[in-house]
Design a protein around this motif. Structure first.
Motif, PDB file in Angstrom:
ATOM      1  N   ALA A 224       3.117   2.830 -39.530  1.00  0.00           N
ATOM      2  CA  ALA A 224       2.196   1.706 -39.386  1.00  0.00           C
ATOM      3  C   ALA A 224       1.742   1.068 -40.712  1.00  0.00           C
ATOM      4  CB  ALA A 224       1.134   2.136 -38.307  1.00  0.00           C
ATOM      5  N   GLU A 225       1.156   2.042 -41.634  1.00  0.00           N
ATOM      6  CA  GLU A 225       0.561   1.616 -42.688  1.00  0.00           C
ATOM      7  C   GLU A 225       1.930   0.813 -43.666  1.00  0.00           C
ATOM      8  OE1 GLU A 225      -1.075   5.224 -44.428  1.00  0.00           O
ATOM      9  OE2 GLU A 225      -2.781   4.934 -43.387  1.00  0.00           O
ATOM     10  N   ALA A 226       2.917   1.431 -43.634  1.00  0.00           N
ATOM     11  CA  ALA A 226       4.010   0.609 -44.368  1.00  0.00           C
ATOM     12  C   ALA A 226       4.426  -0.509 -44.003  1.00  0.00           C
ATOM     13  CB  ALA A 226       5.212   1.848 -44.445  1.00  0.00           C
ATOM     14  N   LEU A 227       4.434  -0.759 -42.888  1.00  0.00           N
ATOM     15  CA  LEU A 227       4.771  -2.091 -42.277  1.00  0.00           C
ATOM     16  C   LEU A 227       3.891  -3.240 -42.557  1.00  0.00           C
ATOM     17  CD1 LEU A 227       6.072  -1.009 -38.597  1.00  0.00           C
ATOM     18  CD2 LEU A 227       7.509  -1.774 -40.564  1.00  0.00           C
ATOM     19  N   HIS A 228       2.749  -2.941 -43.114  1.00  0.00           N
ATOM     20  CA  HIS A 228       1.915  -3.923 -43.388  1.00  0.00           C
ATOM     21  C   HIS A 228       2.552  -4.798 -44.767  1.00  0.00           C
ATOM     22  CE1 HIS A 228      -1.595  -4.008 -40.935  1.00  0.00           C
ATOM     23  NE2 HIS A 228      -1.662  -2.767 -40.985  1.00  0.00           N
ATOM     24  N   GLN A 229       3.161  -4.012 -45.661  1.00  0.00           N
ATOM     25  CA  GLN A 229       3.869  -4.583 -46.720  1.00  0.00           C
ATOM     26  C   GLN A 229       5.018  -5.453 -46.235  1.00  0.00           C
ATOM     27  OE1 GLN A 229       2.894  -4.701 -49.941  1.00  0.00           O
ATOM     28  NE2 GLN A 229       4.445  -6.156 -50.179  1.00  0.00           N
ATOM     29  N   GLN A 230       5.870  -4.926 -45.310  1.00  0.00           N
ATOM     30  CA  GLN A 230       6.924  -5.676 -44.912  1.00  0.00           C
ATOM     31  C   GLN A 230       6.302  -7.165 -43.991  1.00  0.00           C
ATOM     32  OE1 GLN A 230       9.927  -3.738 -42.696  1.00  0.00           O
ATOM     33  NE2 GLN A 230      11.053  -5.720 -42.098  1.00  0.00           N
ATOM     34  N   ALA A 231       5.167  -6.914 -43.365  1.00  0.00           N
ATOM     35  CA  ALA A 231       4.802  -8.229 -42.625  1.00  0.00           C
ATOM     36  C   ALA A 231       4.255  -9.175 -43.741  1.00  0.00           C
ATOM     37  CB  ALA A 231       3.550  -7.675 -41.884  1.00  0.00           C
ATOM     38  N   HIS A 232       3.601  -8.784 -44.877  1.00  0.00           N
ATOM     39  CA  HIS A 232       3.157  -9.574 -45.818  1.00  0.00           C
ATOM     40  C   HIS A 232       4.298 -10.328 -46.511  1.00  0.00           C
ATOM     41  CE1 HIS A 232       1.035 -11.215 -49.160  1.00  0.00           C
ATOM     42  NE2 HIS A 232       1.926 -10.743 -50.225  1.00  0.00           N
ATOM     43  N   GLU A 233       5.431  -9.588 -46.738  1.00  0.00           N
ATOM     44  CA  GLU A 233       6.668 -10.227 -47.198  1.00  0.00           C
ATOM     45  C   GLU A 233       7.196 -11.215 -46.347  1.00  0.00           C
ATOM     46  OE1 GLU A 233       9.039  -6.855 -48.586  1.00  0.00           O
ATOM     47  OE2 GLU A 233       7.581  -6.364 -49.874  1.00  0.00           O
ATOM     48  N   GLU A 234       7.028 -10.952 -44.993  1.00  0.00           N
ATOM     49  CA  GLU A 234       7.856 -11.770 -44.247  1.00  0.00           C
ATOM     50  C   GLU A 234       6.939 -13.117 -43.508  1.00  0.00           C
ATOM     51  OE1 GLU A 234      10.018  -9.618 -41.094  1.00  0.00           O
ATOM     52  OE2 GLU A 234      10.672  -8.491 -42.353  1.00  0.00           O
ATOM     53  N   CYS A 235       5.715 -12.878 -43.645  1.00  0.00           N
ATOM     54  CA  CYS A 235       4.514 -13.833 -43.268  1.00  0.00           C
ATOM     55  C   CYS A 235       4.871 -15.248 -43.460  1.00  0.00           C
ATOM     56  CB  CYS A 235       3.250 -13.562 -43.387  1.00  0.00           C
ATOM     57  SG  CYS A 235       2.106 -14.755 -43.200  1.00  0.00           S
ATOM     58  N   PHE A 236       5.359 -16.355 -42.570  1.00  0.00           N
ATOM     59  CA  PHE A 236       5.722 -17.545 -43.169  1.00  0.00           C
ATOM     60  C   PHE A 236       4.751 -18.126 -43.771  1.00  0.00           C
ATOM     61  CE2 PHE A 236       7.747 -17.522 -38.716  1.00  0.00           C
ATOM     62  CZ  PHE A 236       9.006 -17.063 -39.157  1.00  0.00           C
ATOM     63  N   ILE A 237       3.386 -17.985 -43.196  1.00  0.00           N
ATOM     64  CA  ILE A 237       2.105 -18.691 -44.018  1.00  0.00           C
ATOM     65  C   ILE A 237       1.857 -18.172 -45.279  1.00  0.00           C
ATOM     66  CG2 ILE A 237      -0.301 -19.581 -43.946  1.00  0.00           C
ATOM     67  CD1 ILE A 237       1.493 -20.502 -41.478  1.00  0.00           C
ATOM     68  N   ALA A 238       1.805 -16.798 -45.570  1.00  0.00           N
ATOM     69  CA  ALA A 238       1.730 -16.165 -46.914  1.00  0.00           C
ATOM     70  C   ALA A 238       2.738 -16.668 -47.838  1.00  0.00           C
ATOM     71  CB  ALA A 238       1.528 -14.683 -46.688  1.00  0.00           C
ATOM     72  N   ARG A 239       3.962 -16.863 -47.518  1.00  0.00           N
ATOM     73  CA  ARG A 239       4.981 -17.166 -48.296  1.00  0.00           C
ATOM     74  C   ARG A 239       5.188 -18.682 -48.647  1.00  0.00           C
ATOM     75  NH1 ARG A 239      10.072 -14.541 -48.447  1.00  0.00           N
ATOM     76  NH2 ARG A 239      11.016 -16.468 -47.937  1.00  0.00           N
ATOM     77  N   SER A 240       4.157 -19.361 -48.018  1.00  0.00           N
ATOM     78  CA  SER A 240       3.972 -20.762 -48.332  1.00  0.00           C
ATOM     79  C   SER A 240       2.724 -21.142 -49.111  1.00  0.00           C
ATOM     80  CB  SER A 240       3.898 -21.587 -46.975  1.00  0.00           C
ATOM     81  OG  SER A 240       4.931 -21.429 -46.241  1.00  0.00           O
ATOM     82  N   VAL A 241       1.966 -20.195 -49.662  1.00  0.00           N
ATOM     83  CA  VAL A 241       0.879 -20.495 -50.058  1.00  0.00           C
ATOM     84  C   VAL A 241       0.941 -20.145 -51.794  1.00  0.00           C
ATOM     85  CG1 VAL A 241      -0.860 -20.665 -48.527  1.00  0.00           C
ATOM     86  CG2 VAL A 241      -0.421 -18.633 -49.842  1.00  0.00           C
ATOM     87  N   SER A 242       0.385 -20.701 -52.835  1.00  0.00           N
ATOM     88  CA  SER A 242       0.414 -20.415 -54.275  1.00  0.00           C
ATOM     89  C   SER A 242      -0.623 -19.425 -54.641  1.00  0.00           C
ATOM     90  CB  SER A 242       0.498 -21.670 -54.965  1.00  0.00           C
ATOM     91  OG  SER A 242      -0.776 -22.620 -54.928  1.00  0.00           O
ATOM     92  N   PHE A 243      -1.518 -18.972 -53.996  1.00  0.00           N
ATOM     93  CA  PHE A 243      -2.432 -17.955 -54.384  1.00  0.00           C
ATOM     94  C   PHE A 243      -2.288 -16.642 -53.732  1.00  0.00           C
ATOM     95  CE2 PHE A 243      -3.983 -20.434 -50.691  1.00  0.00           C
ATOM     96  CZ  PHE A 243      -4.460 -19.445 -49.750  1.00  0.00           C
ATOM     97  N   PRO A 244      -2.688 -15.579 -54.372  1.00  0.00           N
ATOM     98  CA  PRO A 244      -2.496 -14.430 -53.711  1.00  0.00           C
ATOM     99  C   PRO A 244      -2.913 -13.928 -52.484  1.00  0.00           C
ATOM    100  CG  PRO A 244      -3.642 -14.223 -56.057  1.00  0.00           C
ATOM    101  CD  PRO A 244      -3.542 -15.626 -55.466  1.00  0.00           C
ATOM    102  N   VAL A 245      -2.404 -13.307 -51.642  1.00  0.00           N
ATOM    103  CA  VAL A 245      -2.948 -13.141 -50.234  1.00  0.00           C
ATOM    104  C   VAL A 245      -2.971 -11.401 -50.168  1.00  0.00           C
ATOM    105  CG1 VAL A 245      -2.484 -12.925 -47.924  1.00  0.00           C
ATOM    106  CG2 VAL A 245      -2.123 -15.002 -49.070  1.00  0.00           C
ATOM    107  N   ARG A 246      -3.696 -10.853 -50.410  1.00  0.00           N
ATOM    108  CA  ARG A 246      -3.921  -9.182 -50.309  1.00  0.00           C
ATOM    109  C   ARG A 246      -4.063  -8.730 -49.311  1.00  0.00           C
ATOM    110  NH1 ARG A 246      -7.639  -6.712 -53.689  1.00  0.00           N
ATOM    111  NH2 ARG A 246      -9.133  -8.181 -53.355  1.00  0.00           N
ATOM    112  N   HIS A 247      -3.906  -7.629 -48.751  1.00  0.00           N
ATOM    113  CA  HIS A 247      -4.098  -6.877 -47.637  1.00  0.00           C
ATOM    114  C   HIS A 247      -4.511  -5.411 -47.845  1.00  0.00           C
ATOM    115  CE1 HIS A 247       0.177  -6.252 -48.124  1.00  0.00           C
ATOM    116  NE2 HIS A 247       0.105  -4.916 -47.508  1.00  0.00           N
ATOM    117  N   LEU A 248      -5.801  -5.157 -47.141  1.00  0.00           N
ATOM    118  CA  LEU A 248      -6.192  -3.840 -47.202  1.00  0.00           C
ATOM    119  C   LEU A 248      -6.300  -3.014 -46.028  1.00  0.00           C
ATOM    120  CD1 LEU A 248      -9.166  -4.827 -49.501  1.00  0.00           C
ATOM    121  CD2 LEU A 248      -6.931  -3.852 -50.413  1.00  0.00           C
TER     122      LEU A 248
END
Length: 154
Positions: free
Chosen positions: A126-150
């Motif tokens: 479950a923890e590891a899937l957050h990185q994959q979700a970040h890489e696949e998120c349509f909105i995060a992939r569309s912005v030009s600033f960092p989106v971090r997740h904790l």
């Protein structure tokens, strides 16, 4: 094969106080965000920019969109990976910096998802899937600033 998805949104200004935009302080920032078949979303500017505090502002909506996209992508990945999520809450925050010339930009958004899974054996996956979700998120992939997740998974 790629697919396209189209989105139609109408934004209607409701802040005319009688003299339009004759002066900067003389008009309201209120507006409605409309999508067919849905209740109107009452919007305004951030109160720092003369907006109405009890309405959604674009900056909040951008942070919400990033949080929602991450969550929906993450839940999909978990379902496909056999990770049973039973609870999910995100206390997301964003930082926007004003710049000279009446402009600005987001510096970053931080997502803080707290996830509950059905079994302790699922926590690592479950923890590891957050990185994959970040890489696949349509909105995060569309912005030009960092989106971090904790994330925190229990």
């Amino acid at each position: 094969m790629s697919r396209e998805h189209h989105y139609q949104v109408t934004v209607r200004w409701t802040g005319d106080t009688g003299s339009g935009t004759a002066t900067y302080r003389g008009y309201g920032r209120d507006h409605d965000v409309l999508v067919d078949g849905r209740p109107p979303l009452r919007g305004s500017a951030d109160p720092a920019f003369r907006g109405t505090p009890d309405r959604w502002n674009p900056e909040e909506l951008l942070v919400a969109a990033l949080s929602q996209c991450h969550m929906l992508t993450y839940l999909s990945l978990c379902a496909r990976a056999g990770v049973v999520v039973t609870g999910y809450t995100d206390a997301a925050s964003g930082v926007m910096r004003e710049e000279p010339g009446n402009s600005g930009r987001f510096a970053e958004v931080v997502l803080r998802p707290e996830v509950t899974v059905a079994d302790a054996a699922m926590v690592d996956r479950a923890e590891a899937l957050h990185q994959q979700a970040h890489e696949e998120c349509f909105i995060a992939r569309s912005v030009s600033f960092p989106v971090r997740h904790l994330p925190v998974v229990r």
